[in-house]
Design a protein around this motif. Structure first.
Motif, mmCIF file in Angstrom:
data_model
loop_
_atom_site.group_PDB
_atom_site.id
_atom_site.type_symbol
_atom_site.label_atom_id
_atom_site.label_comp_id
_atom_site.label_asym_id
_atom_site.label_seq_id
_atom_site.Cartn_x
_atom_site.Cartn_y
_atom_site.Cartn_z
ATOM 1 N N GLY A 1 0.818 -1.205 0.000
ATOM 2 C CA GLY A 1 0.000 0.000 0.000
ATOM 3 C C GLY A 1 0.853 1.256 0.000
ATOM 4 O O GLY A 1 2.048 1.214 -0.344
ATOM 5 N N PRO A 2 0.282 2.389 0.398
ATOM 6 C CA PRO A 2 1.020 3.660 0.396
ATOM 7 C C PRO A 2 2.287 3.643 1.246
ATOM 8 O O PRO A 2 3.207 4.421 0.978
ATOM 9 C CB PRO A 2 -0.013 4.648 0.972
ATOM 10 C CG PRO A 2 -1.333 4.054 0.624
ATOM 11 C CD PRO A 2 -1.149 2.580 0.736
ATOM 12 N N ASP A 3 2.348 2.747 2.256
ATOM 13 C CA ASP A 3 3.557 2.701 3.085
ATOM 14 C C ASP A 3 4.716 1.998 2.384
ATOM 15 O O ASP A 3 5.851 1.998 2.876
ATOM 16 C CB ASP A 3 3.270 2.022 4.421
ATOM 17 C CG ASP A 3 2.837 0.566 4.268
ATOM 18 O OD1 ASP A 3 2.741 0.090 3.118
ATOM 19 O OD2 ASP A 3 2.591 -0.093 5.295
ATOM 20 N N GLY A 4 4.462 1.382 1.241
ATOM 21 C CA GLY A 4 5.523 0.725 0.492
ATOM 22 C C GLY A 4 5.978 -0.600 1.063
ATOM 23 O O GLY A 4 6.989 -1.150 0.620
ATOM 24 N N LYS A 5 5.238 -1.137 2.048
ATOM 25 C CA LYS A 5 5.640 -2.386 2.701
ATOM 26 C C LYS A 5 4.543 -3.430 2.568
ATOM 27 O O LYS A 5 3.355 -3.103 2.636
ATOM 28 C CB LYS A 5 5.919 -2.145 4.186
ATOM 29 C CG LYS A 5 7.028 -1.154 4.474
ATOM 30 C CD LYS A 5 7.186 -0.964 5.974
ATOM 31 C CE LYS A 5 8.268 0.051 6.298
ATOM 32 N NZ LYS A 5 8.403 0.254 7.773
ATOM 33 N N ASP B 1 -1.531 -6.320 11.928
ATOM 34 C CA ASP B 1 -0.280 -5.682 11.520
ATOM 35 C C ASP B 1 -0.605 -4.468 10.651
ATOM 36 O O ASP B 1 -1.182 -4.619 9.568
ATOM 37 C CB ASP B 1 0.577 -6.685 10.750
ATOM 38 C CG ASP B 1 1.900 -6.087 10.303
ATOM 39 O OD1 ASP B 1 2.493 -5.317 11.076
ATOM 40 O OD2 ASP B 1 2.342 -6.396 9.172
ATOM 41 N N PRO B 2 -0.266 -3.245 11.063
ATOM 42 C CA PRO B 2 -0.625 -2.041 10.296
ATOM 43 C C PRO B 2 -0.190 -2.072 8.830
ATOM 44 O O PRO B 2 -0.979 -1.692 7.956
ATOM 45 C CB PRO B 2 0.052 -0.907 11.076
ATOM 46 C CG PRO B 2 0.133 -1.429 12.478
ATOM 47 C CD PRO B 2 0.378 -2.902 12.346
ATOM 48 N N PRO B 3 1.052 -2.503 8.504
ATOM 49 C CA PRO B 3 1.425 -2.520 7.078
ATOM 50 C C PRO B 3 0.563 -3.457 6.234
ATOM 51 O O PRO B 3 0.460 -3.260 5.021
ATOM 52 C CB PRO B 3 2.885 -3.001 7.103
ATOM 53 C CG PRO B 3 3.393 -2.608 8.440
ATOM 54 C CD PRO B 3 2.220 -2.795 9.362
ATOM 55 N N ALA B 4 -0.083 -4.451 6.869
ATOM 56 C CA ALA B 4 -0.923 -5.377 6.107
ATOM 57 C C ALA B 4 -2.262 -4.762 5.754
ATOM 58 O O ALA B 4 -2.883 -5.139 4.752
ATOM 59 C CB ALA B 4 -1.134 -6.671 6.889
ATOM 60 N N ALA C 1 -8.074 -3.350 4.323
ATOM 61 C CA ALA C 1 -8.992 -2.882 5.367
ATOM 62 C C ALA C 1 -10.320 -2.423 4.771
ATOM 63 O O ALA C 1 -11.396 -2.700 5.301
ATOM 64 C CB ALA C 1 -8.337 -1.774 6.167
ATOM 65 N N GLN C 2 -10.244 -1.735 3.624
ATOM 66 C CA GLN C 2 -11.464 -1.271 2.983
ATOM 67 C C GLN C 2 -12.261 -2.435 2.402
ATOM 68 O O GLN C 2 -13.490 -2.468 2.496
ATOM 69 C CB GLN C 2 -11.106 -0.277 1.859
ATOM 70 C CG GLN C 2 -10.541 1.038 2.378
ATOM 71 C CD GLN C 2 -10.018 1.906 1.272
ATOM 72 O OE1 GLN C 2 -9.586 1.419 0.218
ATOM 73 N NE2 GLN C 2 -10.010 3.216 1.480
ATOM 74 N N SER C 3 -11.567 -3.393 1.811
ATOM 75 C CA SER C 3 -12.259 -4.543 1.215
ATOM 76 C C SER C 3 -12.984 -5.383 2.264
ATOM 77 O O SER C 3 -14.085 -5.875 2.029
ATOM 78 C CB SER C 3 -11.267 -5.410 0.456
ATOM 79 O OG SER C 3 -10.649 -4.675 -0.587
#
Length: 264
Positions: free
Chosen positions: A132-136, A157-160, A259-261
């Motif tokens: 995503g936008p975090d690049g991870k 996990d936030p990056p997920a 998260a949106q899906s």
């Protein structure tokens, strides 16, 4: 009569092989990545093995014709000839292996700046996960894998949570940007193969395999599974779309996050 037939058969075999090589009825698909060196290695291998094939068979045909009346002589040892053959064989092996080892060193050391995409194989489907936008790419766990969560994402996990999933493809990639594919399988061994990119890598359950390349041509390319994976193996197909960088960025920004899906 048998001698003449054997001599003619050997010569025709060599002529046919050379003719097929020159006429090229079957050849490489057009190159669409940075791995043109693979074509060069294959051509070198074909040249060396072709010369050996032609030389041995033509020498055999000549010997059958020239010495068929001479009595056979058994020579148990010929050190001088054996030394020549050892050095000739060694040289051939070095010439064949050295370019491959040089290429393999580049293959296993991708550039530091690569765009990472995860590839998930399962009977009989290719799916993809983008950062995503975090690049991870977020953390995953096989214990969390399910029909609703095939990648086994850890949603704590936030990056997920901002990762982008594409179930069933196609795999979209930006033109001219190095891509590192992280390959996983949910069931059996598969193999990710795109002929135009000259890349093929086994996808093994329980481990992550890697392959990198740089797309150099716009267009649509087919992904095939190069490992027999079950009764639906022939349907294990996918698509790669190589897009202009600005078009790719517009597409990926329009995709919903995990998260949106999932509404979480």
């Amino acid at each position: 009569m048998q001698r003449a037939f054997l001599v003619v058969a050997l010569v025709v075999m060599v002529a046919g092989a050379v003719g097929l090589a020159l006429l090229r009825p079957w050849w490489f698909t057009p190159l669409a990545s940075n791995w043109g060196s693979i074509d060069q290695i294959i051509l070198l291998s074909l040249l060396l093995t072709g010369l050996a094939y032609a030389g041995i068979n033509l020498f055999l045909a000549y010997s059958i014709h020239r010495y068929h009346k001479d009595p056979a002589q058994y020579i148990p040892e010929e050190p001088r000839l054996e030394r020549k053959l050892i050095w000739l064989t060694t040289l051939g092996i070095v010439v064949l292996l050295a370019p491959g080892l040089y290429f393999y060193n580049h293959l296993v050391h991708p550039p530091k700046e690569t765009f990472r995409v995860e590839v998930l194989a399962q009977q009989w489907l290719w799916s993809y996960r983008y950062p995503g936008p975090d690049g991870k790419l977020g953390r995953t766990s096989i214990q969390k894998a399910s029909p609703a969560n095939p990648f086994g994402l850890d949603l704590e996990d936030p990056p997920a949570r901002d990762d982008i999933l594409v179930i069933g493809g196609p795999l979209r990639l930006p033109l001219g940007e190095s891509v590192l594919l992280l390959l996983r399988a949910n069931d059996v061994i598969h193999s990710f193969y795109v002929p135009e990119f000259r890349i093929k890598m086994d996808v093994v359950p329980g481990m992550v395999t890697r392959i990198w390349f740089t797309p150099t041509a716009l267009g649509q390319f087919q992904v095939v599974c190069a490992e027999y994976c079950g009764i639906g193996h022939a349907r294990m197909l996918g698509q790669v779309l190589v897009m202009k960088p600005e078009e790719f960025q517009a597409w990926i920004k329009a995709q919903p996050s995990v998260a949106q899906s999932l509404g979480r």
